[in-house]
Design a protein around this motif. Sequence first.
Motif, PDB file in Angstrom:
ATOM      1  N   UNK A  59       0.349  -1.419  -0.192  1.00 32.49           N
ATOM      2  CA  UNK A  59       0.182  -0.053   0.134  1.00 32.49           C
ATOM      3  C   UNK A  59       0.869   1.212   0.238  1.00 32.49           C
ATOM      4  N   UNK A  60       2.293   1.170   0.313  1.00 33.25           N
ATOM      5  CA  UNK A  60       3.144   2.213   0.462  1.00 33.25           C
ATOM      6  C   UNK A  60       3.166   2.159  -0.723  1.00 33.25           C
ATOM      7  N   UNK A  61       3.232   1.428  -1.923  1.00 35.95           N
ATOM      8  CA  UNK A  61       4.353   1.555  -3.104  1.00 35.95           C
ATOM      9  C   UNK A  61       5.616   0.682  -3.778  1.00 35.95           C
ATOM     10  N   UNK A  62       6.158   1.169  -4.008  1.00 35.78           N
ATOM     11  CA  UNK A  62       7.108   0.419  -4.765  1.00 35.78           C
ATOM     12  C   UNK A  62       8.316   0.489  -4.912  1.00 35.78           C
ATOM     13  N   UNK A  63       9.265  -0.095  -5.108  1.00 32.96           N
ATOM     14  CA  UNK A  63      10.461  -0.753  -4.705  1.00 32.96           C
ATOM     15  C   UNK A  63      11.434  -1.311  -4.926  1.00 32.96           C
ATOM     16  N   UNK A  64      10.887  -2.505  -4.405  1.00 37.11           N
ATOM     17  CA  UNK A  64      12.386  -3.665  -4.878  1.00 37.11           C
ATOM     18  C   UNK A  64      11.914  -5.126  -4.882  1.00 37.11           C
ATOM     19  N   UNK A  65      12.161  -6.135  -5.489  1.00 36.71           N
ATOM     20  CA  UNK A  65      12.028  -7.428  -5.680  1.00 36.71           C
ATOM     21  C   UNK A  65      13.091  -8.108  -5.466  1.00 36.71           C
ATOM     22  N   UNK A  66      12.968  -9.474  -5.701  1.00 32.89           N
ATOM     23  CA  UNK A  66      13.955 -10.493  -5.912  1.00 32.89           C
ATOM     24  C   UNK A  66      13.238 -11.556  -6.137  1.00 32.89           C
ATOM     25  N   UNK A  67      14.066 -12.671  -6.771  1.00 31.17           N
ATOM     26  CA  UNK A  67      13.731 -14.302  -7.186  1.00 31.17           C
ATOM     27  C   UNK A  67      14.542 -15.335  -6.937  1.00 31.17           C
ATOM     28  N   UNK A  68      14.305 -16.213  -5.889  1.00 30.84           N
ATOM     29  CA  UNK A  68      15.468 -17.256  -6.180  1.00 30.84           C
ATOM     30  C   UNK A  68      15.039 -18.909  -6.398  1.00 30.84           C
ATOM     31  N   UNK A  69      15.988 -19.486  -7.062  1.00 27.95           N
ATOM     32  CA  UNK A  69      15.542 -21.002  -7.179  1.00 27.95           C
ATOM     33  C   UNK A  69      16.151 -21.617  -6.921  1.00 27.95           C
ATOM     34  N   UNK A  70      16.275 -22.709  -6.300  1.00 30.71           N
ATOM     35  CA  UNK A  70      17.006 -24.281  -5.989  1.00 30.71           C
ATOM     36  C   UNK A  70      16.701 -25.413  -7.179  1.00 30.71           C
TER      37      UNK A  70
END
Length: 249
Positions: free
Chosen positions: A156-167
């Motif tokens: 609800x505050x907005x957007x800034x960062x993301x992450x994606x990890x696959x093993x």
Amino acid sequence: MTYSIIAHDPETGEIGVAVASRFFAAGAAVPYVGARSAVATQAFVNPLWGVEGRRRLAAGESAEEVIADLASRDEGRAIRQCHMMDAQGRFAAHTGADCVDWAGHLVGRYHSVAGNMLVGAGVVEATYAAYIKAQGSMPERLLAAMEAGEAAGGDRRGRQAAGLVVHRGQDYPYLDLRVDDDADPLAEMRRLLDVADERYLHVAGAMPTAENFSGLTDRAPIDRAIAEAEDRRAREGRVSRSRATETGA
């Protein structure tokens, strides 16, 4: 301030975590993934839930036992949020009573979603449902799920960062992407995944494993797969989205 998904593909053994937040470098703070288990620790993050949780899950403890013990020992349990998957593929989640609304989680057979400081329950619900419907590779399905959560309102505050990890059954990641500071981190994650598919994922799939210490040492199959992927993109009219300099520049 965050929503995340943990998923397991029982057919391939792949485990993945994706996260998005209006918090710098959320991809560094939230996911803790191993060969057979995963933890996402968020809200008022306690990294020890990730470090200890991943170790204990890998050793064979159940997700329910581990998350209950971590919560019982943490005086900040009311402001913590965490979900995890154990080595047997079982999920558990904790959303503290004082996590900022909207906060909650959904736990299923092969994936779980948790979020806090969201516009509403629809973010978690949309993320959860989209993963089930998504097609393609584990990274593609995770990102599609996160994009659905964003479309439902996201943080609800907005957007800034993301992450994606696959093993892929190893202690090291098959893929580990982060966007630490961007106005549209999931769009940037989509670009990075497209670039990874050009060359990186072909190399990553040939890397050594615990079962095959040397991995694939013949470059020819890797180069052939890269060339075939490049030809396919050309036929589809897609150009590279990489921002790298030209080779030799």
